[in-house]
Design an enzyme around this catalytic site. Structure first.
Site, PDB file in Angstrom:
ATOM      1  N   HIS A  43      -8.463  -8.383   3.860  1.00 56.43           N
ATOM      2  CA  HIS A  43      -7.358  -7.423   3.750  1.00 56.43           C
ATOM      3  C   HIS A  43      -6.605  -7.628   2.422  1.00 56.43           C
ATOM      4  O   HIS A  43      -6.155  -6.658   1.804  1.00 56.43           O
ATOM      5  CB  HIS A  43      -6.406  -7.583   4.937  1.00 56.43           C
ATOM      6  CG  HIS A  43      -5.274  -6.603   4.935  1.00 56.43           C
ATOM      7  ND1 HIS A  43      -5.466  -5.248   5.096  1.00 56.43           N
ATOM      8  CD2 HIS A  43      -3.939  -6.787   4.790  1.00 56.43           C
ATOM      9  CE1 HIS A  43      -4.296  -4.632   5.057  1.00 56.43           C
ATOM     10  NE2 HIS A  43      -3.353  -5.544   4.866  1.00 56.43           N
TER      11      HIS A  43
ATOM     12  N   CYS B 120       4.782  -8.256  -2.981  1.00 59.99           N
ATOM     13  CA  CYS B 120       4.030  -9.508  -3.069  1.00 59.99           C
ATOM     14  C   CYS B 120       2.929  -9.503  -2.019  1.00 59.99           C
ATOM     15  O   CYS B 120       3.180  -9.187  -0.847  1.00 59.99           O
ATOM     16  CB  CYS B 120       4.982 -10.685  -2.838  1.00 59.99           C
ATOM     17  SG  CYS B 120       4.158 -12.286  -2.857  1.00 59.99           S
ATOM     18  N   VAL B 121       1.740  -9.853  -2.459  1.00 55.18           N
ATOM     19  CA  VAL B 121       0.600  -9.979  -1.561  1.00 55.18           C
ATOM     20  C   VAL B 121       0.077 -11.406  -1.717  1.00 55.18           C
ATOM     21  O   VAL B 121      -0.326 -11.804  -2.807  1.00 55.18           O
ATOM     22  CB  VAL B 121      -0.511  -8.956  -1.896  1.00 55.18           C
ATOM     23  CG1 VAL B 121      -1.627  -9.020  -0.861  1.00 55.18           C
ATOM     24  CG2 VAL B 121       0.052  -7.550  -2.005  1.00 55.18           C
ATOM     25  N   ILE B 122       0.135 -12.162  -0.626  1.00 58.83           N
ATOM     26  CA  ILE B 122      -0.333 -13.551  -0.629  1.00 58.83           C
ATOM     27  C   ILE B 122      -1.660 -13.602   0.108  1.00 58.83           C
ATOM     28  O   ILE B 122      -1.796 -13.069   1.217  1.00 58.83           O
ATOM     29  CB  ILE B 122       0.695 -14.485   0.033  1.00 58.83           C
ATOM     30  CG1 ILE B 122       2.030 -14.436  -0.731  1.00 58.83           C
ATOM     31  CG2 ILE B 122       0.152 -15.916   0.095  1.00 58.83           C
ATOM     32  CD1 ILE B 122       3.164 -15.223  -0.083  1.00 58.83           C
TER      33      ILE B 122
ATOM     34  N   ASN C 106       4.308  -2.292 -13.048  1.00 58.52           N
ATOM     35  CA  ASN C 106       3.693  -2.831 -11.830  1.00 58.52           C
ATOM     36  C   ASN C 106       4.105  -4.290 -11.644  1.00 58.52           C
ATOM     37  O   ASN C 106       3.617  -5.172 -12.339  1.00 58.52           O
ATOM     38  CB  ASN C 106       2.172  -2.707 -11.901  1.00 58.52           C
ATOM     39  CG  ASN C 106       1.510  -3.124 -10.601  1.00 58.52           C
ATOM     40  OD1 ASN C 106       2.142  -3.653  -9.694  1.00 58.52           O
ATOM     41  ND2 ASN C 106       0.211  -2.891 -10.509  1.00 58.52           N
TER      42      ASN C 106
ATOM     43  N   ARG D  39       6.852 -16.975  -9.759  1.00 57.49           N
ATOM     44  CA  ARG D  39       6.731 -15.697 -10.461  1.00 57.49           C
ATOM     45  C   ARG D  39       7.911 -14.758 -10.175  1.00 57.49           C
ATOM     46  O   ARG D  39       8.315 -13.979 -11.028  1.00 57.49           O
ATOM     47  CB  ARG D  39       5.409 -15.027 -10.098  1.00 57.49           C
ATOM     48  CG  ARG D  39       4.229 -15.707 -10.773  1.00 57.49           C
ATOM     49  CD  ARG D  39       2.901 -15.378 -10.104  1.00 57.49           C
ATOM     50  NE  ARG D  39       1.792 -15.995 -10.835  1.00 57.49           N
ATOM     51  CZ  ARG D  39       1.476 -17.283 -10.789  1.00 57.49           C
ATOM     52  NH1 ARG D  39       2.188 -18.114 -10.045  1.00 57.49           N
ATOM     53  NH2 ARG D  39       0.463 -17.760 -11.489  1.00 57.49           N
TER      54      ARG D  39
ATOM     55  N   LEU E 167       0.811  -1.216   0.000  1.00 52.60           N
ATOM     56  CA  LEU E 167       0.000   0.000   0.000  1.00 52.60           C
ATOM     57  C   LEU E 167       0.846   1.270   0.000  1.00 52.60           C
ATOM     58  O   LEU E 167       0.395   2.322  -0.443  1.00 52.60           O
ATOM     59  CB  LEU E 167      -0.952   0.016   1.198  1.00 52.60           C
ATOM     60  CG  LEU E 167      -2.154  -0.920   1.092  1.00 52.60           C
ATOM     61  CD1 LEU E 167      -2.952  -0.903   2.386  1.00 52.60           C
ATOM     62  CD2 LEU E 167      -3.031  -0.546  -0.089  1.00 52.60           C
ATOM     63  N   GLU E 168       2.082   1.185   0.472  1.00 57.55           N
ATOM     64  CA  GLU E 168       2.952   2.359   0.514  1.00 57.55           C
ATOM     65  C   GLU E 168       3.711   2.583  -0.802  1.00 57.55           C
ATOM     66  O   GLU E 168       4.285   3.644  -1.008  1.00 57.55           O
ATOM     67  CB  GLU E 168       3.949   2.240   1.672  1.00 57.55           C
ATOM     68  CG  GLU E 168       3.320   2.380   3.036  1.00 57.55           C
ATOM     69  CD  GLU E 168       2.545   1.140   3.502  1.00 57.55           C
ATOM     70  OE1 GLU E 168       1.505   1.313   4.158  1.00 57.55           O
ATOM     71  OE2 GLU E 168       2.972  -0.001   3.192  1.00 57.55           O
TER      72      GLU E 168
ATOM     73  N   GLU F 211      -6.499 -15.102   5.325  1.00 55.42           N
ATOM     74  CA  GLU F 211      -7.821 -15.535   5.767  1.00 55.42           C
ATOM     75  C   GLU F 211      -8.841 -14.403   5.813  1.00 55.42           C
ATOM     76  O   GLU F 211     -10.013 -14.646   6.074  1.00 55.42           O
ATOM     77  CB  GLU F 211      -7.701 -16.166   7.156  1.00 55.42           C
ATOM     78  CG  GLU F 211      -6.831 -17.412   7.158  1.00 55.42           C
ATOM     79  CD  GLU F 211      -6.632 -17.961   8.559  1.00 55.42           C
ATOM     80  OE1 GLU F 211      -7.142 -17.377   9.540  1.00 55.42           O
ATOM     81  OE2 GLU F 211      -5.952 -18.989   8.676  1.00 55.42           O
TER      82      GLU F 211
END
Length: 183
Positions: free
Chosen positions: A91, A83-85, A115, A129, A60-61, A88
């Site tokens: 978010h 990286c966003v994994i 990006n 990736r 987000l930053e 649960e």
């Protein structure tokens, strides 16, 4: 499976003048970020460019850091890496959507941004990736920024005979040489 498909990759752009990029990385998953960073650096250097690096706490930053750099520095383009994994909670959706949307909006305003923020279901997908010897998404993000810089330079150099003339130019041209104009 996407990992086994072949994809066309544009030839690397070349530049008459050097290019300088800012790589903004969120090393939340340090090993994945390091692999993406290696791919991005290699791609920029292969095109004859230079880079600076800044780390931020999370995905987000990244857009905020790019926006600050654009206002206060002189970079030709930017590479966003992170990286966003999926976890649960929702978010994941917020981070993926908001970081992507902010980067896209800055791109539409003219910034040259590649990006490379991975949005994946699990660590294994991220590792494949990020690996420079496999999908090399860090290198791909750098290549995207380089291509956008090349387009910007190409189109900003074209000033004659393209598009519309500003009203002040049209009036000035009309008043010279009995209204005849030359390109």
């Amino acid at each position: 499976m996407a990992g086994h498909e072949s994809h066309y990759i544009l030839p690397r752009p070349s530049f008459d003048k050097p290019v300088k990029l800012l790589i903004v990385v969120a090393p939340y998953y340090k090993d994945i970020a390091d692999n993406m960073l290696a791919g991005a650096k290699a791609e920029i250097e292969a095109a004859g460019g230079t880079w600076d690096l800044v780390e931020v706490p999370g995905a987000l930053e990244i857009p905020t850091a790019i926006s600050i750099a654009d206002r206060t520095s002189n970079f030709d383009g930017y590479v966003a890496l992170g990286c966003v994994i999926r976890g649960e909670t929702t978010h994941y959706d917020t981070v993926c959507n908001d970081s992507s949307r902010a980067i896209q909006l800055m791109g539409l305003q003219g910034l040259c941004i590649g990006n490379g923020i991975l949005t994946v279901e699990n660590r294994a997908q991220a590792e494949v990736r990020a690996d420079p010897a496999d999908q090399n998404k860090g290198g791909g993000a750098a290549a995207a920024a380089l291509h956008l810089i090349a387009l910007t330079r190409k189109w900003s150099a074209q000033s004659k005979g393209v598009g519309f003339k500003a009203p002040s130019e049209a009036i000035q041209l009309a008043g010279t040489d009995n209204g005849s104009t030359t390109a």
